[in-house]
Motif scaffolding. Structure first.
Motif, PDB file in Angstrom:
ATOM      1  N   LEU B 201      61.037  28.858  73.963  1.00 52.36           N
ATOM      2  CA  LEU B 201      59.764  29.533  74.726  1.00 52.36           C
ATOM      3  C   LEU B 201      58.927  28.902  75.657  1.00 52.36           C
ATOM      4  O   LEU B 201      57.996  29.057  76.422  1.00 52.36           O
ATOM      5  N   ALA B 202      59.635  27.586  75.975  1.00 49.98           N
ATOM      6  CA  ALA B 202      59.040  26.674  76.839  1.00 49.98           C
ATOM      7  C   ALA B 202      58.506  26.979  78.205  1.00 49.98           C
ATOM      8  O   ALA B 202      57.836  26.513  78.772  1.00 49.98           O
ATOM      9  N   ASP B 203      59.527  27.827  78.795  1.00 47.04           N
ATOM     10  CA  ASP B 203      59.121  28.440  80.233  1.00 47.04           C
ATOM     11  C   ASP B 203      58.118  29.306  80.269  1.00 47.04           C
ATOM     12  O   ASP B 203      57.863  29.919  81.275  1.00 47.04           O
ATOM     13  N   ARG B 204      57.878  30.101  79.175  1.00 47.49           N
ATOM     14  CA  ARG B 204      56.902  31.127  79.338  1.00 47.49           C
ATOM     15  C   ARG B 204      55.522  30.905  79.966  1.00 47.49           C
ATOM     16  O   ARG B 204      54.949  29.641  79.900  1.00 47.49           O
ATOM     17  N   PRO B 205      54.861  31.624  80.729  1.00 47.17           N
ATOM     18  CA  PRO B 205      53.653  31.434  81.701  1.00 47.17           C
ATOM     19  C   PRO B 205      52.641  30.814  81.073  1.00 47.17           C
ATOM     20  O   PRO B 205      51.750  29.997  81.533  1.00 47.17           O
ATOM     21  N   GLY B 206      52.480  31.296  79.839  1.00 48.18           N
ATOM     22  CA  GLY B 206      51.044  30.810  79.051  1.00 48.18           C
ATOM     23  C   GLY B 206      51.245  29.569  78.488  1.00 48.18           C
ATOM     24  O   GLY B 206      50.394  29.034  77.914  1.00 48.18           O
ATOM     25  N   PHE B 207      52.403  28.945  78.343  1.00 45.03           N
ATOM     26  CA  PHE B 207      52.729  27.744  77.748  1.00 45.03           C
ATOM     27  C   PHE B 207      52.501  26.468  78.430  1.00 45.03           C
ATOM     28  O   PHE B 207      53.092  25.258  78.200  1.00 45.03           O
ATOM     29  N   GLN B 208      52.291  26.730  79.795  1.00 45.37           N
ATOM     30  CA  GLN B 208      52.529  25.364  80.534  1.00 45.37           C
ATOM     31  C   GLN B 208      51.131  24.713  80.468  1.00 45.37           C
ATOM     32  O   GLN B 208      49.799  25.313  79.926  1.00 45.37           O
ATOM     33  N   ARG B 209      51.050  23.288  80.262  1.00 45.87           N
ATOM     34  CA  ARG B 209      50.070  22.660  79.971  1.00 45.87           C
ATOM     35  C   ARG B 209      48.988  22.544  81.195  1.00 45.87           C
ATOM     36  O   ARG B 209      49.298  22.428  82.188  1.00 45.87           O
ATOM     37  N   PRO B 210      47.658  23.030  80.758  1.00 55.71           N
ATOM     38  CA  PRO B 210      46.809  22.950  81.959  1.00 55.71           C
ATOM     39  C   PRO B 210      46.462  21.599  82.482  1.00 55.71           C
ATOM     40  O   PRO B 210      46.531  20.765  81.703  1.00 55.71           O
ATOM     41  N   ALA B 211      46.178  21.544  83.513  1.00 54.76           N
ATOM     42  CA  ALA B 211      45.650  20.339  84.444  1.00 54.76           C
ATOM     43  C   ALA B 211      44.129  20.412  84.138  1.00 54.76           C
ATOM     44  O   ALA B 211      43.711  21.299  83.895  1.00 54.76           O
ATOM     45  N   ARG B 212      43.694  19.010  83.933  1.00 50.28           N
ATOM     46  CA  ARG B 212      42.274  18.920  83.994  1.00 50.28           C
ATOM     47  C   ARG B 212      41.549  19.540  85.053  1.00 50.28           C
ATOM     48  O   ARG B 212      42.249  18.971  86.189  1.00 50.28           O
ATOM     49  N   PRO B 213      40.803  20.225  85.059  1.00 54.43           N
ATOM     50  CA  PRO B 213      40.081  20.940  86.233  1.00 54.43           C
ATOM     51  C   PRO B 213      39.682  19.831  87.140  1.00 54.43           C
ATOM     52  O   PRO B 213      38.837  18.834  86.975  1.00 54.43           O
ATOM     53  N   ALA B 214      40.024  19.957  88.521  1.00 56.55           N
ATOM     54  CA  ALA B 214      39.821  18.855  89.393  1.00 56.55           C
ATOM     55  C   ALA B 214      38.273  18.735  89.749  1.00 56.55           C
ATOM     56  O   ALA B 214      37.557  17.628  89.788  1.00 56.55           O
ATOM     57  N   ARG B 215      37.690  19.892  89.579  1.00 58.91           N
ATOM     58  CA  ARG B 215      36.260  19.877  90.090  1.00 58.91           C
ATOM     59  C   ARG B 215      35.451  21.024  89.107  1.00 58.91           C
ATOM     60  O   ARG B 215      36.021  22.166  88.796  1.00 58.91           O
TER      61      ARG B 215
END
Lengths: 220, 220
Positions: B201-215
């Protein structure tokens, strides 16, 4: 629509909150089903044959006519609603269903769960079932009160927990408050909207306190 | 069918598990919505105006075009599913919906909640938010492992958590495991079915770790 298998039997401990949630839901629907009473105190839900069939040592469990078991009281209620849509208790369209689920979960996490933690971690009868953490019971007492205050604020502006009509959110709230007896916490008198709602619902068929079953039925 | 109001804005903290549950659900649907990032660490969800509008100091919250707010991540997902039925993630008929809800709740109470308790009651960053009960954190560590073992048993006989296809139960399980990083518990290597499911399941679109929002965007 796909054919949905009929209910065959419901495994309950009719004095415990989660089985009572399903029993109250059925009573509101006016639906009867064969009941099998399991004694949680005697760990009958840990019987290997029951666990193998239900999939987990939990009560309630709904056995369908195709042999499949459903557990988790809210999931069972959702299935009952699919079989018996009226009176509607979980929402007539996507928005109402989401609103009801929102309130149902607020009550579950904000009141039912804290009441359960106080009970499981402080009541002598639970010492054999739970690695009791007395500090956790104490930490949850103020949360029970906060949950009641949340309900009181809500019921000051709406006749029922999820809005204009009676739903599963009222069932969960009612049973959580009923379950508070075992924790010796009573709803404060000054929560008047909560008290009025409680008095108004007292005669509903699902909210009569169950008698302890006179004779034990056993599974199978 | 009743007209359902469109989504207006979703209030999230995109690194926290419950907002991520809704974000993953939207990603699986291929649906975008305007996001408002709130900083839980700075208690932005306790802002009185936000609480008055959302109804509670919680994240995520979905603001609809009619001004109504929905909270509770599973309730929000149910509304998204009503607006965007495909791909289906919560059940196509009453039986499948009940089965998915059963697994979703088993994962929620058996894994996500214990992980959350370990984090909230042992992590130094939570000391200002929680009256920490260290004994409760310790009591939940073995429960996290029991929850993983339950999942591994399940995934030994079914390709996905709720059965034959990907559903919200997989989303909840995935995010609970991801959240375990903050508790420094890793899934044991020997849980092979769980490991295979996780890798698949690692490639699924919902499972990518979010970047901390830049701003930081702010509400309103």
């Amino acid at each position: 629509m796909t054919h949905l298998p009929a209910m065959h039997r419901l495994y309950v401990t009719s004095t415990a909150p989660n089985p009572r949630r399903v029993l109250a839901f059925l009573a509101e629907k006016g639906v009867e089903v064969e009941l099998v009473e399991l004694d949680m105190g005697r760990r009958e839900h840990y019987d290997p044959e029951y666990v193998a069939r239900a999939g987990a040592p939990v009560i309630p469990a709904l056995e369908l006519e195709n042999g499949e078991f459903l557990t988790e009281s809210v999931a069972i209620c959702r299935y009952v609603e699919a079989l018996h849509p009226e009176p509607n208790l979980m929402g007539r369209d996507g928005l109402e269903a989401a609103r009801i689920e929102m309130w149902q979960r607020r009550v579950e996490f904000g009141l039912l769960l804290p009441v359960g933690f106080v009970f499981r971690h402080s009541h002598p009868s639970m010492a054999g079932f739970e690695n009791q953490v007395p500090e956790w019971a104490e930490a949850n007492r103020p949360r029970v009160l906060a949950g009641l205050e949340m309900l009181d604020r809500r019921l000051s502006s709406a006749p029922f927990v999820a809005g204009e009509r009676f739903t599963i959110a009222d069932i969960t709230a009612w049973l959580a408050i009923d379950f508070m007896r075992v924790t010796r916490i009573a709803p404060p008198e000054e929560l008047e909207a909560l008290r009025r709602w409680h008095a108004r619902l007292a005669d509903r068929p699902g909210f009569q306190r169950p008698a302890r079953p006179a004779r034990k039925q056993t599974a199978g």
